[in-house]
Every structure is written in C-alpha cells, then in structure tokens.
Design a protein around this motif. Structure first.
Motif, PDB file in Angstrom:
ATOM      1  N   LYS A  27       3.608  -5.762  -9.514  1.00 43.67           N
ATOM      2  CA  LYS A  27       2.663  -4.889  -8.798  1.00 43.67           C
ATOM      3  C   LYS A  27       2.486  -3.572  -9.543  1.00 43.67           C
ATOM      4  CE  LYS A  27       3.072  -6.710  -4.141  1.00 43.67           C
ATOM      5  NZ  LYS A  27       3.511  -6.465  -2.759  1.00 43.67           N
ATOM      6  N   PHE A  28       3.598  -3.024 -10.061  1.00 48.37           N
ATOM      7  CA  PHE A  28       3.518  -1.780 -10.826  1.00 48.37           C
ATOM      8  C   PHE A  28       2.609  -1.966 -12.037  1.00 48.37           C
ATOM      9  CE2 PHE A  28       5.078   0.924 -14.283  1.00 48.37           C
ATOM     10  CZ  PHE A  28       4.941   2.177 -13.700  1.00 48.37           C
ATOM     11  N   LEU A  29       2.693  -3.154 -12.650  1.00 45.62           N
ATOM     12  CA  LEU A  29       1.880  -3.441 -13.831  1.00 45.62           C
ATOM     13  C   LEU A  29       0.458  -3.869 -13.479  1.00 45.62           C
ATOM     14  CD1 LEU A  29       4.558  -5.364 -15.948  1.00 45.62           C
ATOM     15  CD2 LEU A  29       3.700  -3.031 -16.318  1.00 45.62           C
ATOM     16  N   ALA A  30       0.152  -3.905 -12.187  1.00 49.29           N
ATOM     17  CA  ALA A  30      -1.189  -4.272 -11.700  1.00 49.29           C
ATOM     18  C   ALA A  30      -1.592  -5.679 -12.157  1.00 49.29           C
ATOM     19  CB  ALA A  30      -2.232  -3.232 -12.129  1.00 49.29           C
ATOM     20  N   THR A  32      -2.695  -9.527 -11.812  1.00 50.64           N
ATOM     21  CA  THR A  32      -3.570 -10.197 -10.845  1.00 50.64           C
ATOM     22  C   THR A  32      -2.698 -10.995  -9.878  1.00 50.64           C
ATOM     23  OG1 THR A  32      -3.755 -12.230 -12.133  1.00 50.64           O
ATOM     24  CG2 THR A  32      -5.366 -10.457 -12.619  1.00 50.64           C
ATOM     25  N   SER A  33      -3.292 -11.425  -8.810  1.00 54.52           N
ATOM     26  CA  SER A  33      -2.564 -12.214  -7.821  1.00 54.52           C
ATOM     27  C   SER A  33      -1.981 -13.477  -8.451  1.00 54.52           C
ATOM     28  CB  SER A  33      -3.507 -12.565  -6.669  1.00 54.52           C
ATOM     29  OG  SER A  33      -2.882 -13.418  -5.771  1.00 54.52           O
ATOM     30  N   LEU A  36       0.881 -12.551 -10.758  1.00 54.77           N
ATOM     31  CA  LEU A  36       2.034 -12.151  -9.949  1.00 54.77           C
ATOM     32  C   LEU A  36       2.733 -13.386  -9.374  1.00 54.77           C
ATOM     33  CD1 LEU A  36       3.534  -9.640  -8.962  1.00 54.77           C
ATOM     34  CD2 LEU A  36       2.009  -9.608  -6.977  1.00 54.77           C
TER      35      LEU A  36
END
Ligand SMILES: [Fe+2]
Length: 120
Positions: A27-30, A32-33, A36
C-alpha cells in the motif's frame, strides 16, 4: 493454506505476519490491487516448501548439520515445485522461489541452476 498450516506454528504464524507486512508495504508503494494481491499471496505462501522438512529439523535447537542445512535451503525450490500444478500466477510463484535471494541479488538461495537465471 491447509498445507502451510500443517508445517508448524513457527512457520505458519510468521507467514501470516509476512502477509500483513507485505500488505502495508504494498500500500505504501501504491501497488495496484492485483499487484497487492500477488504480493500478499506470495508472502503468505513463501515457506510452503517447508512442509517436506521434518519438524525435528525445523525446530532443532542445536546447530544444524550440513545435510539439514541442505534441506532448509531446498524449501524455496520445493515450494515453487509444489505450486507448479496450481493456477497461481507467475509473480506469486517467483516470490516463493526467490524469497531467500538477497535484495541486491548477490547472495541467498536457491541459485541459477534451479530456475535458469543467474541470481548472483
Ligand atoms: Fe523461507
């Protein structure tokens, strides 16, 4: 999950923690779903190859013998082989295979002959 839970709590619980950490980092690295999901599944299953290692070796308190270290060092490859028959995507499979390769690629295990690419 069932195969992983069979190994032992000293393997299963850290896998759950790794999944939780991976989710936070992802999440910190943004990511994608989908990215992730792959990262978290790889983190959860990364030690699935330990299911073939005897508990006496996994939980041994004395220093491991060379043959026991060999078994330990085989678990990423064994995990990778174990999931070849699944429909998990290649990113998840690669996480399982390479989770003991150093971040800089200059050490760790398993190495080149296992998957056809140099790792260090
Ligand atoms: Fe491992």
């Amino acid at each position: 999950m069932a195969a992983l839970a069979k190994v032992d709590d000293d393997t299963f619980v850290p896998c759950l923690r790794a999944q939780k950490l991976a989710r936070g980092i992802g999440k910190f690295l943004a990511l994608t779903s989908r990215e992730l999901d792959c990262l978290c599944l790889g983190a959860l299953l990364h030690d699935i190859g330990k299911q073939d290692i005897p508990c006496e070796v996994l939980n041994k308190e004395d220093p491991l013998l060379p043959a026991e270290w060999d078994l330990i060092e085989q678990h990423p490859r064994r995990g990778w082989e174990y999931i070849q028959a699944t429909e998990l995507n290649d990113v998840v499979k690669e996480i399982i295979l390479k989770h003991h390769i150093w971040f800089n690629g200059k050490g760790g295990y398993p190495c080149a002959e296992t998957y056809g690419k140099p790792c260090f």
